[in-house]
Design a protein around this motif. Structure first.
Motif, PDB file in Angstrom:
ATOM      1  N   LEU A 237       0.924  -1.205   0.133  1.00  0.00           N
ATOM      2  CA  LEU A 237      -0.118  -0.002  -0.152  1.00  0.00           C
ATOM      3  C   LEU A 237       0.930   1.309   0.049  1.00  0.00           C
ATOM      4  N   VAL A 238       1.037   1.934  -1.148  1.00  0.00           N
ATOM      5  CA  VAL A 238       1.837   2.960  -1.245  1.00  0.00           C
ATOM      6  C   VAL A 238       1.250   4.153  -1.628  1.00  0.00           C
ATOM      7  N   ASP A 239       1.214   5.220  -1.162  1.00  0.00           N
ATOM      8  CA  ASP A 239       0.467   6.525  -1.421  1.00  0.00           C
ATOM      9  C   ASP A 239      -1.026   6.231  -1.632  1.00  0.00           C
ATOM     10  N   GLY A 240      -1.540   5.577  -0.540  1.00  0.00           N
ATOM     11  CA  GLY A 240      -2.831   4.954  -0.377  1.00  0.00           C
ATOM     12  C   GLY A 240      -3.345   4.086  -1.515  1.00  0.00           C
ATOM     13  N   LYS A 241      -2.697   3.535  -2.356  1.00  0.00           N
ATOM     14  CA  LYS A 241      -3.111   2.728  -3.536  1.00  0.00           C
ATOM     15  C   LYS A 241      -2.387   1.313  -3.437  1.00  0.00           C
ATOM     16  N   PRO A 242      -2.896   0.217  -4.148  1.00  0.00           N
ATOM     17  CA  PRO A 242      -2.048  -0.819  -4.199  1.00  0.00           C
ATOM     18  C   PRO A 242      -0.943  -0.802  -5.305  1.00  0.00           C
ATOM     19  N   GLU A 243       0.179  -1.496  -4.846  1.00  0.00           N
ATOM     20  CA  GLU A 243       1.219  -1.348  -5.847  1.00  0.00           C
ATOM     21  C   GLU A 243       1.909  -2.824  -5.947  1.00  0.00           C
ATOM     22  N   LEU A 244       1.833  -3.689  -7.201  1.00  0.00           N
ATOM     23  CA  LEU A 244       2.181  -4.870  -7.321  1.00  0.00           C
ATOM     24  C   LEU A 244       3.932  -5.019  -6.920  1.00  0.00           C
ATOM     25  N   LEU A 245       4.301  -5.846  -5.961  1.00  0.00           N
ATOM     26  CA  LEU A 245       5.650  -6.163  -5.956  1.00  0.00           C
ATOM     27  C   LEU A 245       5.820  -7.422  -6.833  1.00  0.00           C
ATOM     28  N   SER A 246       4.961  -8.025  -6.850  1.00  0.00           N
ATOM     29  CA  SER A 246       5.179  -9.553  -7.944  1.00  0.00           C
ATOM     30  C   SER A 246       4.712  -9.182  -9.132  1.00  0.00           C
ATOM     31  N   THR A 247       4.851 -10.185 -10.240  1.00  0.00           N
ATOM     32  CA  THR A 247       4.307 -10.149 -11.638  1.00  0.00           C
ATOM     33  C   THR A 247       4.211 -11.216 -12.310  1.00  0.00           C
ATOM     34  N   PHE A 248       3.184 -11.399 -13.088  1.00  0.00           N
ATOM     35  CA  PHE A 248       3.144 -12.727 -13.919  1.00  0.00           C
ATOM     36  C   PHE A 248       3.925 -12.321 -15.335  1.00  0.00           C
ATOM     37  N   LYS A 249       4.604 -11.369 -15.430  1.00  0.00           N
ATOM     38  CA  LYS A 249       5.184 -10.849 -16.657  1.00  0.00           C
ATOM     39  C   LYS A 249       5.865 -11.957 -17.369  1.00  0.00           C
ATOM     40  N   TYR A 250       6.913 -12.531 -16.365  1.00  0.00           N
ATOM     41  CA  TYR A 250       7.843 -13.488 -16.774  1.00  0.00           C
ATOM     42  C   TYR A 250       7.089 -14.640 -17.367  1.00  0.00           C
ATOM     43  N   ILE A 251       6.101 -15.175 -16.834  1.00  0.00           N
ATOM     44  CA  ILE A 251       5.234 -16.262 -17.220  1.00  0.00           C
ATOM     45  C   ILE A 251       4.957 -15.966 -18.517  1.00  0.00           C
ATOM     46  N   TYR A 252       4.278 -14.696 -18.834  1.00  0.00           N
ATOM     47  CA  TYR A 252       3.276 -14.376 -19.997  1.00  0.00           C
ATOM     48  C   TYR A 252       4.685 -14.487 -21.111  1.00  0.00           C
ATOM     49  N   ASP A 253       5.925 -13.855 -20.922  1.00  0.00           N
ATOM     50  CA  ASP A 253       6.860 -13.588 -21.630  1.00  0.00           C
ATOM     51  C   ASP A 253       7.275 -14.926 -22.086  1.00  0.00           C
ATOM     52  N   ALA A 254       7.655 -16.262 -21.216  1.00  0.00           N
ATOM     53  CA  ALA A 254       7.788 -17.415 -21.502  1.00  0.00           C
ATOM     54  C   ALA A 254       6.846 -17.993 -22.546  1.00  0.00           C
ATOM     55  N   LEU A 255       5.608 -17.930 -22.321  1.00  0.00           N
ATOM     56  CA  LEU A 255       4.532 -18.483 -23.051  1.00  0.00           C
ATOM     57  C   LEU A 255       3.967 -17.778 -24.078  1.00  0.00           C
ATOM     58  N   GLY A 256       4.402 -16.477 -24.562  1.00  0.00           N
ATOM     59  CA  GLY A 256       4.236 -15.701 -25.641  1.00  0.00           C
ATOM     60  C   GLY A 256       2.563 -15.322 -25.226  1.00  0.00           C
ATOM     61  N   ILE A 257       2.018 -14.867 -24.237  1.00  0.00           N
ATOM     62  CA  ILE A 257       0.776 -14.301 -23.917  1.00  0.00           C
ATOM     63  C   ILE A 257       1.036 -12.846 -23.679  1.00  0.00           C
ATOM     64  N   GLU A 258       0.086 -12.058 -24.221  1.00  0.00           N
ATOM     65  CA  GLU A 258      -0.068 -10.642 -24.154  1.00  0.00           C
ATOM     66  C   GLU A 258      -1.124 -10.276 -23.180  1.00  0.00           C
ATOM     67  N   SER A 259      -0.622  -9.574 -22.253  1.00  0.00           N
ATOM     68  CA  SER A 259      -1.623  -9.145 -21.099  1.00  0.00           C
ATOM     69  C   SER A 259      -1.470  -7.653 -20.599  1.00  0.00           C
ATOM     70  N   ASP A 260      -2.510  -6.920 -20.405  1.00  0.00           N
ATOM     71  CA  ASP A 260      -2.166  -5.598 -19.840  1.00  0.00           C
ATOM     72  C   ASP A 260      -2.905  -5.689 -18.361  1.00  0.00           C
ATOM     73  N   GLU A 261      -3.337  -6.833 -17.702  1.00  0.00           N
ATOM     74  CA  GLU A 261      -3.852  -6.901 -16.563  1.00  0.00           C
ATOM     75  C   GLU A 261      -3.340  -6.147 -15.392  1.00  0.00           C
ATOM     76  N   GLU A 262      -1.814  -6.054 -15.412  1.00  0.00           N
ATOM     77  CA  GLU A 262      -1.232  -5.476 -14.184  1.00  0.00           C
ATOM     78  C   GLU A 262      -0.841  -3.931 -14.253  1.00  0.00           C
ATOM     79  N   GLU A 263      -1.216  -3.472 -15.320  1.00  0.00           N
ATOM     80  CA  GLU A 263      -0.836  -2.098 -15.636  1.00  0.00           C
ATOM     81  C   GLU A 263      -1.186  -1.280 -14.672  1.00  0.00           C
ATOM     82  N   GLU A 264      -2.540  -0.863 -14.170  1.00  0.00           N
ATOM     83  CA  GLU A 264      -2.902  -0.100 -13.237  1.00  0.00           C
ATOM     84  C   GLU A 264      -2.262  -0.427 -11.756  1.00  0.00           C
ATOM     85  N   PHE A 265      -1.883  -1.262 -11.636  1.00  0.00           N
ATOM     86  CA  PHE A 265      -1.041  -1.625 -10.156  1.00  0.00           C
ATOM     87  C   PHE A 265       0.531  -1.666 -10.218  1.00  0.00           C
ATOM     88  N   ARG A 266       1.004  -1.292 -11.335  1.00  0.00           N
ATOM     89  CA  ARG A 266       2.492  -1.489 -11.382  1.00  0.00           C
ATOM     90  C   ARG A 266       3.202  -0.094 -11.599  1.00  0.00           C
TER      91      ARG A 266
END
Length: 271
Positions: A237-266
């Motif tokens: 909880l940073v500046d009152g909002k959720p901030e992701l410390l983990s990511t599924f990006k490396y999974i998606y990169d490995a599997l060729g998946i495109e996703s913007d699901e994390e953008e609002e929290f990153r």
């Protein structure tokens, strides 16, 4: 007692969380029919150690391995073994890492080859519910707001929400206050504080919410033997909002998946 973290401590937790994220990304292309969960466990332990960390689960509460590996009807805490994965399975991989005195703890449920459409829908809804819950982790809200959001999203779609197992605070201990259930009532429970770090982890069943435990003392199964899905992120909880410390990006990169699901929290872009 909730222990808020300094910005410096949050960055140390992020470092551990990203080691876990990279471990899951390394494993992703290896998850195929014929591989055993024990083989995957050995890959993970070596990778975590090569990145200057210790496996966070190995020996924790006497757990015997580095990964919790839970296929199909297993909800969580499955012990790796020599049984090969099969086409159509799903496998929840929960991984932890300890570096510089702080833990990362992160999970993803993978399909093994082609899976049944109804199972794919379970994975989709469970992962969506994770972000639904994360949106409620903000200043002024309470634990029950997160749990209510996850519960409503999944139960409205006909799924069962496990009651006995919950998310948790995260820091110099793997499990800190507060407990973060995936069910609850709005406005109830402990109030969120700036600097909190939590692991939010929906555990959602295709059928009943009820569970049972194997004689090994660890493995949790659905009571009706229908599939269960599990996804988990570490969030500050940073500046009152959720901030992701983990990511599924490396999974998606490995599997060729495109996703913007994390953008609002990153807050950061990861290489």
């Amino acid at each position: 007692m909730i222990i808020p973290k300094t910005r410096e401590e949050i960055e140390l937790i992020r470092e551990s969380a990203l080691i876990v994220s990279k471990t899951l990304g390394m494993l992703a292309p290896k998850i195929k029919p014929g591989v055993t969960t024990l083989e995957l466990d050995k890959y993970a332990e070596e990778f975590i150690r090569d990145h200057g960390a210790e496996p966070g689960f190995l020996g924790l509460y006497d757990f015997p391995n580095s990964l919790c590996m839970s296929p199909n009807a297993q909800v969580v805490h499955g012990i790796p073994n020599d049984k090969p994965l099969e086409e159509g399975d799903i496998i929840s991989i929960d991984c932890g890492a300890l570096k510089n005195g702080f833990y990362g703890d992160h999970a993803y449920t993978f399909p093994v080859g082609e899976i049944a459409p109804e199972t794919a829908e379970l994975l989709k809804v469970t992962k969506e519910s994770l972000y639904v819950g994360i949106r409620e982790f903000r200043l002024g809200n309470r634990v029950g707001d997160v749990g209510y959001a996850i519960q409503k999203y999944t139960e409205d779609r006909g799924y069962g929400v496990v009651r006995e197992l919950v998310g948790h605070g995260l820091g110099s201990k793997m499990h800190e206050d507060p407990e973060m259930p995936n069910y609850g009532k709005r406005g109830r429970g402990k109030k969120f504080k700036e600097g909190m770090v939590v692991a939010i982890e929906p555990m959602i069943n295709q059928g009943t919410k009820r569970i049972k435990q194997l004689a090994d003392g660890w493995t949790i199964l659905t009571a009706d033997n229908k599939p269960s899905a599990h996804f988990e992120h570490d969030i500050a909880l940073v500046d009152g909002k959720p901030e992701l410390l983990s990511t599924f990006k490396y999974i998606y990169d490995a599997l060729g998946i495109e996703s913007d699901e994390e953008e609002e929290f990153r807050a950061k872009i990861y290489d």
